[in-house]
Design a protein around this motif. Sequence first.
Motif, PDB file in Angstrom:
ATOM      1  N   ASP A  90       0.861  -1.190   0.000  1.00 33.37           N
ATOM      2  CA  ASP A  90       0.000   0.000   0.000  1.00 33.37           C
ATOM      3  C   ASP A  90       0.898   1.240   0.000  1.00 33.37           C
ATOM      4  N   GLU A  91       0.845   2.047  -1.056  1.00 39.84           N
ATOM      5  CA  GLU A  91       1.755   3.178  -1.202  1.00 39.84           C
ATOM      6  C   GLU A  91       1.575   4.224  -0.106  1.00 39.84           C
ATOM      7  N   GLU A  92       0.341   4.493   0.288  1.00 37.44           N
ATOM      8  CA  GLU A  92       0.105   5.479   1.357  1.00 37.44           C
ATOM      9  C   GLU A  92       0.646   4.962   2.689  1.00 37.44           C
ATOM     10  N   PHE A  93       0.499   3.678   2.921  1.00 37.25           N
ATOM     11  CA  PHE A  93       1.040   3.078   4.148  1.00 37.25           C
ATOM     12  C   PHE A  93       2.562   3.124   4.133  1.00 37.25           C
ATOM     13  N   LYS A  94       3.170   2.828   2.991  1.00 36.48           N
ATOM     14  CA  LYS A  94       4.630   2.890   2.887  1.00 36.48           C
ATOM     15  C   LYS A  94       5.138   4.310   3.161  1.00 36.48           C
ATOM     16  N   GLN A  95       4.411   5.304   2.669  1.00 37.92           N
ATOM     17  CA  GLN A  95       4.792   6.686   2.928  1.00 37.92           C
ATOM     18  C   GLN A  95       4.642   7.019   4.407  1.00 37.92           C
ATOM     19  N   PHE A  96       3.566   6.571   5.020  1.00 39.40           N
ATOM     20  CA  PHE A  96       3.312   6.757   6.450  1.00 39.40           C
ATOM     21  C   PHE A  96       4.475   6.196   7.268  1.00 39.40           C
ATOM     22  N   VAL A  97       4.902   4.985   6.938  1.00 40.99           N
ATOM     23  CA  VAL A  97       5.998   4.338   7.663  1.00 40.99           C
ATOM     24  C   VAL A  97       7.309   5.095   7.436  1.00 40.99           C
ATOM     25  N   HIS A  98       7.559   5.486   6.203  1.00 42.48           N
ATOM     26  CA  HIS A  98       8.811   6.185   5.879  1.00 42.48           C
ATOM     27  C   HIS A  98       8.895   7.536   6.593  1.00 42.48           C
ATOM     28  N   PHE A  99       7.799   8.287   6.604  1.00 40.96           N
ATOM     29  CA  PHE A  99       7.822   9.597   7.250  1.00 40.96           C
ATOM     30  C   PHE A  99       8.040   9.474   8.748  1.00 40.96           C
ATOM     31  N   PHE A 100       7.449   8.456   9.372  1.00 40.03           N
ATOM     32  CA  PHE A 100       7.688   8.244  10.800  1.00 40.03           C
ATOM     33  C   PHE A 100       9.163   7.923  11.053  1.00 40.03           C
ATOM     34  N   ASP A 101       9.764   7.156  10.157  1.00 46.72           N
ATOM     35  CA  ASP A 101      11.180   6.825  10.312  1.00 46.72           C
ATOM     36  C   ASP A 101      12.042   8.075  10.172  1.00 46.72           C
ATOM     37  N   GLU A 102      11.692   8.935   9.248  1.00 45.20           N
ATOM     38  CA  GLU A 102      12.411  10.200   9.086  1.00 45.20           C
ATOM     39  C   GLU A 102      12.292  11.052  10.354  1.00 45.20           C
ATOM     40  N   ILE A 103      11.101  11.080  10.933  1.00 44.40           N
ATOM     41  CA  ILE A 103      10.885  11.886  12.138  1.00 44.40           C
ATOM     42  C   ILE A 103      11.656  11.310  13.317  1.00 44.40           C
ATOM     43  N   PHE A 104      11.707   9.976  13.432  1.00 50.39           N
ATOM     44  CA  PHE A 104      12.467   9.368  14.526  1.00 50.39           C
ATOM     45  C   PHE A 104      13.940   9.740  14.414  1.00 50.39           C
ATOM     46  N   TRP A 105      14.460   9.730  13.205  1.00 51.42           N
ATOM     47  CA  TRP A 105      15.840  10.164  12.993  1.00 51.42           C
ATOM     48  C   TRP A 105      15.994  11.642  13.362  1.00 51.42           C
ATOM     49  N   GLU A 106      15.018  12.442  12.952  1.00 53.22           N
ATOM     50  CA  GLU A 106      15.070  13.884  13.191  1.00 53.22           C
ATOM     51  C   GLU A 106      15.121  14.224  14.679  1.00 53.22           C
ATOM     52  N   VAL A 107      14.253  13.635  15.485  1.00 54.77           N
ATOM     53  CA  VAL A 107      14.194  14.005  16.900  1.00 54.77           C
ATOM     54  C   VAL A 107      15.382  13.455  17.677  1.00 54.77           C
ATOM     55  N   ASN A 108      16.128  12.537  17.077  1.00 54.71           N
ATOM     56  CA  ASN A 108      17.327  12.008  17.722  1.00 54.71           C
ATOM     57  C   ASN A 108      18.592  12.739  17.290  1.00 54.71           C
ATOM     58  N   GLN A 109      18.436  13.807  16.518  1.00 59.37           N
ATOM     59  CA  GLN A 109      19.585  14.591  16.080  1.00 59.37           C
ATOM     60  C   GLN A 109      19.558  15.967  16.734  1.00 59.37           C
ATOM     61  N   GLY A 110      20.740  16.520  16.943  1.00 59.68           N
ATOM     62  CA  GLY A 110      20.833  17.906  17.386  1.00 59.68           C
ATOM     63  C   GLY A 110      21.017  18.815  16.185  1.00 59.68           C
ATOM     64  N   HIS A 111      20.504  20.032  16.275  1.00 61.12           N
ATOM     65  CA  HIS A 111      20.661  20.999  15.211  1.00 61.12           C
ATOM     66  C   HIS A 111      21.056  22.341  15.811  1.00 61.12           C
ATOM     67  N   PRO A 112      21.911  23.107  15.136  1.00 64.03           N
ATOM     68  CA  PRO A 112      22.222  24.455  15.623  1.00 64.03           C
ATOM     69  C   PRO A 112      20.967  25.289  15.858  1.00 64.03           C
ATOM     70  N   LEU A 113      19.924  25.051  15.040  1.00 67.13           N
ATOM     71  CA  LEU A 113      18.695  25.817  15.160  1.00 67.13           C
ATOM     72  C   LEU A 113      18.069  25.700  16.548  1.00 67.13           C
ATOM     73  N   ASP A 114      18.280  24.572  17.216  1.00 66.31           N
ATOM     74  CA  ASP A 114      17.680  24.375  18.532  1.00 66.31           C
ATOM     75  C   ASP A 114      18.144  25.438  19.524  1.00 66.31           C
ATOM     76  N   PHE A 115      19.397  25.860  19.398  1.00 68.37           N
ATOM     77  CA  PHE A 115      19.954  26.824  20.351  1.00 68.37           C
ATOM     78  C   PHE A 115      20.275  28.172  19.708  1.00 68.37           C
ATOM     79  N   LEU A 116      20.178  28.240  18.405  1.00 68.79           N
ATOM     80  CA  LEU A 116      20.402  29.492  17.693  1.00 68.79           C
ATOM     81  C   LEU A 116      19.179  29.768  16.811  1.00 68.79           C
ATOM     82  N   PRO A 117      18.037  30.102  17.418  1.00 70.12           N
ATOM     83  CA  PRO A 117      16.794  30.232  16.637  1.00 70.12           C
ATOM     84  C   PRO A 117      16.862  31.308  15.559  1.00 70.12           C
TER      85      PRO A 117
END
Length: 527
Positions: free
Chosen positions: A221-248
């Motif tokens: 199911d293409e929509e389901f595959k996209q749903f799973v992929h986006f969640f994986d991207e977000i999990f990677w995102e929240v586990n990374q630090g970014h300069p933006l977090d402290f330099l808004p």
Amino acid sequence: MIYECFLAIAGIISILTLASYIHIIYNCKCKVIVKNTLKNGGEIKQKFMQAPGPHPWPIIGNLDIIGRFDNPFEGFGALAQQYGDIYSLTLGHTRCLIVNNLELIREVLNKNGKFFGGRPDFLRYDKLFGGDRNNSLALCNWSQLQKKRRNLARRHCSPRESSAFYTKMSTVGCHEIDELMAKLRHDIVPGKSIDIKPILHAACANMFSQYMCSKRHDYDDEEFKQFVHFFDEIFWEVNQGHPLDFLPWLLPFYGHHMRRLRYWSQAIRQFILERIVNERELNIDPDAPDNDFTDVLLKSLNEDKNMSRNTIIFMLEDFLGGHSAVGNLVMLTLTYIAKDPTIAARIQREADQATHNGVRNIGLHDIDDMPYTMATIYEVLRYSSSPIVPHVATEDSVIAGFGVTKGTIVFINNYVLNMSNEYWKNPEKFEPERFLEIKLNNSEETLDDRVQFQLRKNVSHFLPFSIGKRTCIGQNLVRAFGFILLTNILLRYDIKCPDLTMIKINPASLALPANCFPLQLTPRPKE
């Protein structure tokens, strides 16, 4: 590198910095005022020195120091050698406190947990949760609503082993294994590597969806595959630090990135609404027994006027998103197994014995008979040393005699707990055996016959899911579905990586990039 641009920024800023500003900061003696309420309602004021730490530069604070390390939490541990187990840093303009040993961590999370129930106010977090990070259970500040949401979810999302929900997890997991094995038989080409991560995550997502929503989706199911992929991207995102977090003020340079975060989160929310919530809302029977967690959430709208539709949608999104943690955990475990086949052999030996050489799927009732397998999962959690989400002081407080002002971000250095010689023997080695202890049976048997192993209980310095009132409420789901997925794959397949140089792992994160590296799965010969 997590803070890869900090050094470049620091170099530019330092050239422009005025010497007078540096002089002022370097000679600043900081104190904080902490109010202590008396029993009679009055107040006394005491002065507490702030924890020691390096002097900050204007604008960037101490980001230049953290930028020298590939792993900032390793940097936190290195700085502890100079400033002690508790010290302060200024990241951008944000005051931070770094806590590096078990006793102090317990003081923060257990003894004084009521003072540190906040979460960092990062722009990225707001973007991921509809413009307000307080929509998220993990990233919100502690509140009565947060307490209510956790209580509502506890029975379903943190089930005890003797409960019907625990049995349901096992049943759901084993059913999805049948679907997964059919998918693998179709996709695997003998002698070829396969991009296994999206398939693992799809299986995890179906386990969570079936358990919480009584709904599963086709792997193609293409929509389901996209749903799973986006969640994986977000999990990677929240586990990374970014300069933006402290330099808004860097936000104008992150326009494309922020739009991408918003797109991911909106697409996920739309999928949950269209595929789960809208249909279930029309058919909910307030008098019928609860079938799943979705029923509980929908009924709460009628039973509690303080619960909104928006709240329950974000709750469901949060818990369904837990599948990404499981998928990354299993992918990491398979990776370590590919690097050391002896680990796979021991897990497979336990799996064969538990199932009489694979005549059935492995379920949660097999956990006690597979201690080495669980020890391997725990060793992955230790070795990855995934950071605990930072806490924020919600009012002025004191830790170890040092004043902590409201709004201070407190980093719990889980890395130093998991990788320190003080707590572990040879912590740099991947050794599941460290979580095992010998279990002796009948003393009349020979020594070889008597040697069995069991999981070590109460390893006090191992805190992969944190402690205190903000401990991970979904940890039983992570362990259960992770165990079922890992063991049933190894029951049927040998795992290899033909080119080990392709494997890139961050030692301080459970997250792997959504697009990482393939693995080779070879069906095990049937006896």
